[in-house]
Design an enzyme around this catalytic site. Structure first.
Site, PDB file in Angstrom:
ATOM      1  N   TYR A 148      27.069  20.241  33.004  1.00  0.00           N
ATOM      2  CA  TYR A 148      27.047  18.919  32.362  1.00  0.00           C
ATOM      3  C   TYR A 148      27.627  17.894  33.327  1.00  0.00           C
ATOM      4  O   TYR A 148      28.685  18.131  33.933  1.00  0.00           O
ATOM      5  CB  TYR A 148      27.838  18.935  31.038  1.00  0.00           C
ATOM      6  N   SER A 149      26.937  16.755  33.449  1.00  0.00           N
ATOM      7  CA  SER A 149      27.436  15.674  34.311  1.00  0.00           C
ATOM      8  C   SER A 149      28.715  15.116  33.716  1.00  0.00           C
ATOM      9  O   SER A 149      28.791  14.890  32.504  1.00  0.00           O
ATOM     10  CB  SER A 149      26.419  14.534  34.380  1.00  0.00           C
ATOM     11  N   CYS A 327      19.004   9.936  37.106  1.00  0.00           N
ATOM     12  CA  CYS A 327      19.593  11.041  36.337  1.00  0.00           C
ATOM     13  C   CYS A 327      19.031  11.092  34.923  1.00  0.00           C
ATOM     14  O   CYS A 327      18.830  10.059  34.281  1.00  0.00           O
ATOM     15  CB  CYS A 327      21.117  10.877  36.279  1.00  0.00           C
ATOM     16  N   GLU A 367      19.510  13.700  40.149  1.00  0.00           N
ATOM     17  CA  GLU A 367      19.986  14.858  39.380  1.00  0.00           C
ATOM     18  C   GLU A 367      19.272  14.835  38.026  1.00  0.00           C
ATOM     19  O   GLU A 367      19.633  14.078  37.130  1.00  0.00           O
ATOM     20  CB  GLU A 367      21.495  14.789  39.189  1.00  0.00           C
ATOM     21  N   TYR A 369      17.248  17.216  34.860  1.00  0.00           N
ATOM     22  CA  TYR A 369      17.311  18.548  34.239  1.00  0.00           C
ATOM     23  C   TYR A 369      16.389  18.646  33.027  1.00  0.00           C
ATOM     24  O   TYR A 369      15.832  17.647  32.610  1.00  0.00           O
ATOM     25  CB  TYR A 369      18.756  18.859  33.809  1.00  0.00           C
TER      26      TYR A 369
HETATM   27  P1  FAD Z   1      19.451  26.827  25.713  1.00  0.00           P
HETATM   28  O1  FAD Z   1      19.926  27.599  24.524  1.00  0.00           O
HETATM   29  O2  FAD Z   1      19.863  27.286  27.039  1.00  0.00           O
HETATM   30  O3  FAD Z   1      17.977  26.542  25.585  1.00  0.00           O
HETATM   31  C1  FAD Z   1      17.277  26.009  26.661  1.00  0.00           C
HETATM   32  C2  FAD Z   1      15.983  26.752  26.777  1.00  0.00           C
HETATM   33  O4  FAD Z   1      15.219  26.515  25.602  1.00  0.00           O
HETATM   34  C3  FAD Z   1      15.120  26.276  27.911  1.00  0.00           C
HETATM   35  O5  FAD Z   1      15.458  26.928  29.106  1.00  0.00           O
HETATM   36  C4  FAD Z   1      13.737  26.612  27.428  1.00  0.00           C
HETATM   37  O6  FAD Z   1      13.473  27.965  27.703  1.00  0.00           O
HETATM   38  C5  FAD Z   1      13.849  26.466  25.935  1.00  0.00           C
HETATM   39  N1  FAD Z   1      13.304  25.185  25.484  1.00  0.00           N
HETATM   40  C6  FAD Z   1      13.875  23.977  25.647  1.00  0.00           C
HETATM   41  N2  FAD Z   1      13.105  23.026  25.071  1.00  0.00           N
HETATM   42  C7  FAD Z   1      12.034  23.666  24.578  1.00  0.00           C
HETATM   43  C8  FAD Z   1      10.879  23.233  23.879  1.00  0.00           C
HETATM   44  N3  FAD Z   1      10.698  21.951  23.601  1.00  0.00           N
HETATM   45  N4  FAD Z   1       9.995  24.166  23.503  1.00  0.00           N
HETATM   46  C9  FAD Z   1      10.181  25.469  23.788  1.00  0.00           C
HETATM   47  N5  FAD Z   1      11.261  25.949  24.445  1.00  0.00           N
HETATM   48  C10 FAD Z   1      12.155  25.048  24.831  1.00  0.00           C
HETATM   49  N6  FAD Z   1      22.764  18.008  29.280  1.00  0.00           N
HETATM   50  C11 FAD Z   1      23.411  17.050  28.562  1.00  0.00           C
HETATM   51  O7  FAD Z   1      23.255  16.995  27.335  1.00  0.00           O
HETATM   52  N7  FAD Z   1      24.240  16.148  29.168  1.00  0.00           N
HETATM   53  C12 FAD Z   1      24.469  16.165  30.501  1.00  0.00           C
HETATM   54  O8  FAD Z   1      25.222  15.328  31.028  1.00  0.00           O
HETATM   55  C13 FAD Z   1      23.825  17.171  31.276  1.00  0.00           C
HETATM   56  N8  FAD Z   1      24.020  17.235  32.597  1.00  0.00           N
HETATM   57  C14 FAD Z   1      23.399  18.203  33.337  1.00  0.00           C
HETATM   58  C15 FAD Z   1      23.625  18.237  34.708  1.00  0.00           C
HETATM   59  C16 FAD Z   1      22.995  19.182  35.479  1.00  0.00           C
HETATM   60  C17 FAD Z   1      23.253  19.203  36.977  1.00  0.00           C
HETATM   61  C18 FAD Z   1      22.132  20.114  34.864  1.00  0.00           C
HETATM   62  C19 FAD Z   1      21.430  21.163  35.697  1.00  0.00           C
HETATM   63  C20 FAD Z   1      21.901  20.092  33.519  1.00  0.00           C
HETATM   64  C21 FAD Z   1      22.542  19.139  32.719  1.00  0.00           C
HETATM   65  N9  FAD Z   1      22.354  19.081  31.339  1.00  0.00           N
HETATM   66  C22 FAD Z   1      22.974  18.105  30.606  1.00  0.00           C
HETATM   67  C23 FAD Z   1      21.534  20.099  30.629  1.00  0.00           C
HETATM   68  C24 FAD Z   1      22.437  21.272  30.173  1.00  0.00           C
HETATM   69  O9  FAD Z   1      22.897  21.986  31.308  1.00  0.00           O
HETATM   70  C25 FAD Z   1      21.722  22.287  29.283  1.00  0.00           C
HETATM   71  O10 FAD Z   1      20.573  22.723  29.960  1.00  0.00           O
HETATM   72  C26 FAD Z   1      21.321  21.728  27.932  1.00  0.00           C
HETATM   73  O11 FAD Z   1      22.472  21.299  27.207  1.00  0.00           O
HETATM   74  C27 FAD Z   1      20.612  22.815  27.103  1.00  0.00           C
HETATM   75  O12 FAD Z   1      21.428  23.927  27.050  1.00  0.00           O
HETATM   76  P2  FAD Z   1      21.519  24.812  25.713  1.00  0.00           P
HETATM   77  O13 FAD Z   1      22.406  25.964  25.988  1.00  0.00           O
HETATM   78  O14 FAD Z   1      21.849  23.965  24.544  1.00  0.00           O
HETATM   79  O15 FAD Z   1      20.039  25.284  25.541  1.00  0.00           O
END
Ligand code: FAD
Ligand code: A2P
Length: 369
Positions: A148-149, A327, A367, A369
């Site tokens: 997360y940023s 971003c 950046e 994602y």
């Molecule tokens: P997960 O449970 O990990 O689910 C994600 C997975 O669900 C995906 O990989 C995909 O397989 C599936 N999926 C997603 N959407 C769909 C769809 N529409 N249909 C079908 N499948 C789908 N997030 C923020 O909120 N704020 C930030 O500031 C932020 N900064 C980031 C900075 C960086 C450098 C990076 C790499 C990512 C950042 N993110 C940020 C994103 C964050 O890291 C997570 O990826 C995001 O919160 C989702 O994680 P999760 O565990 O909730 O979802």
């Protein structure tokens, strides 16, 4: 028992051992210091000023000077103070919604206490931290970390230098008629003050601000992509932050912000205050996709706003002191590229040549994602 010469010879024989012990102690302490720079110190930034190139501002951008000094300068930015095997357990200080009535989805501002971290978990604006959600995945393994940023400056929201804040959207999507909640984003939006959270990092050197006070900063953000921009803008314009950081920003900051509805605009009150207080230094352009239309009658995205401002934007890019930060949604990259291509054409420039040059010069920061 021993003759005088034996005692002297024995003493001399110990000198290498004594030198060895001293040099070990010296190395041990200097390693600790370089591993854990305590740069939450407000007085001194870890990034030293870069000497400005003498090229005039009107120089054609087709000849962007690589800013090799910038690359070297980042060597002392803290990274990976905490890793997944030994994360820091931070305490949640606050967790509140950033959205207004009628907004789509769920986006929260979450602050963690870092003061008990040892070594201290310090960071600079533009970095990210890792969060390891509680619980296990479908295979019974601990969940992997998500990045997360960081949305706060190194001084934290309370200016005491011992907190970190995030801006998190809960991931939700429909699959086979069922609503799926993202693991980590849901965990983060649900946690309560007092809860302990496993934190890693900090990581990332792509989105760091230049040290020059007269740099121009163009920011292109969608949704939570505002997080690092919020930290930059606080560093530039928040009065108490400025007192702490002694960084007197004199350049122009231009934020292009994409949100689905007005009620989804994040940190809007702060941004309006910065506009009122700094009309010469801050410009704020919104693309509210589900309330505004582009010229083709489609949803208004930031790339449409970029095209509208092509001339002014490229005049800025022609200035060597201008950095561009992108971003948020990965999906916006092709649209931004297309808009920059058209905007560059209007100025007789070739974006596909220019963009790698800006990147090489350390002025194009992405950046997504
Ligand atoms: P997960 O449970 O990990 O689910 C994600 C997975 O669900 C995906 O990989 C995909 O397989 C599936 N999926 C997603 N959407 C769909 C769809 N529409 N249909 C079908 N499948 C789908 N997030 C923020 O909120 N704020 C930030 O500031 C932020 N900064 C980031 C900075 C960086 C450098 C990076 C790499 C990512 C950042 N993110 C940020 C994103 C964050 O890291 C997570 O990826 C995001 O919160 C989702 O994680 P999760 O565990 O909730 O979802
Ligand atoms: P929309 O969802 O109306 O299509 P949030 O993260 O709060 O949903 O905000 C993301 C913003 O970015 C929304 O306004 C969204 O519009 C917009 N957006 C979606 N896809 C793109 C894209 N390809 N390029 C630029 N903006 C996009």
């Amino acid at each position: 028992m021993y003759s005088q010469s034996t005692v002297i010879a024995g003493g001399l024989a110990h000198i290498p051992v004594i030198i060895g012990v001293f040099s070990f102690i010296q190395k041990f302490f200097s390693k600790r210091a370089s591993n854990f720079p305590q740069d939450t110190e407000p007085k001194k930034s870890p990034v030293k000023p870069v000497e400005q190139k003498s090229a005039p501002n009107t120089a054609p951008v087709a000849k962007v000077t690589p800013n090799t000094v910038t690359k070297k300068k980042h060597a002392d930015v803290p990274v990976n103070i905490y890793r997944p095997k030994t994360p820091y357990e931070g305490t949640v200080i606050e967790n509140y919604s950033l959205l207004k009535e009628g907004a789509i989805g769920r986006v929260n501002h979450i602050t963690f206490d870092l003061k008990d971290s040892d070594p201290f978990l310090n960071y600079v604006e533009g970095q990210s931290i890792g969060i390891m959600p509680a619980g296990e995945d479908a295979n019974g393994k601990p969940h992997k970390l998500r990045l997360y940023s960081i949305a706060s400056t190194r001084h934290g929201d309370d200016f005491n230098g011992n907190t970190v804040s995030l801006c998190v959207r809960q991931l939700q999507y429909e699959k086979d008629g069922e609503t799926i909640n993202g693991v980590c984003s849901t965990y983060l939006c649900d946690i309560k003050p007092g809860d302990k959270v496993k934190i890693t990092g900090p990581v990332g050197k792509e989105m760091l601000l230049p040290e020059e006070e007269d740099a121009n900063i163009v920011m292109l953000a969608t949704g939570t992509g505002i997080a690092p921009m919020r930290a930059y803008l606080r560093r530039m314009f928040e009065p108490t932050e400025k007192e702490k950081n002694k960084w007197n920003f004199k350049g122009k900051a231009w934020l292009f912000m994409g949100a689905p509805k007005s009620a989804n605009l994040l940190y809007e009150e702060d941004l309006q205050r910065y506009l009122t207080d700094n009309p010469e230094n801050f410009k704020y352009t919104k693309a509210i996709s589900r309330e505004q239309q582009n010229t083709k009658g489609g949803r208004m995205y930031i790339q449409d706003r970029v095209l509208e401002s092509a001339n002014e934007l490229f005049n800025m890019i022609e200035d060597e002191k201008t950095h561009i930060y992108l971003c948020g949604l990965k999906g916006m990259e092709p649209g931004i590229d297309e808009a920059m291509t058209k905007a560059a054409e209007e100025k007789g420039l070739n974006w596909s040549e220019l963009r790698p040059q800006l990147k090489k010069a350390g002025r194009w920061h992405v950046e997504t994602y």
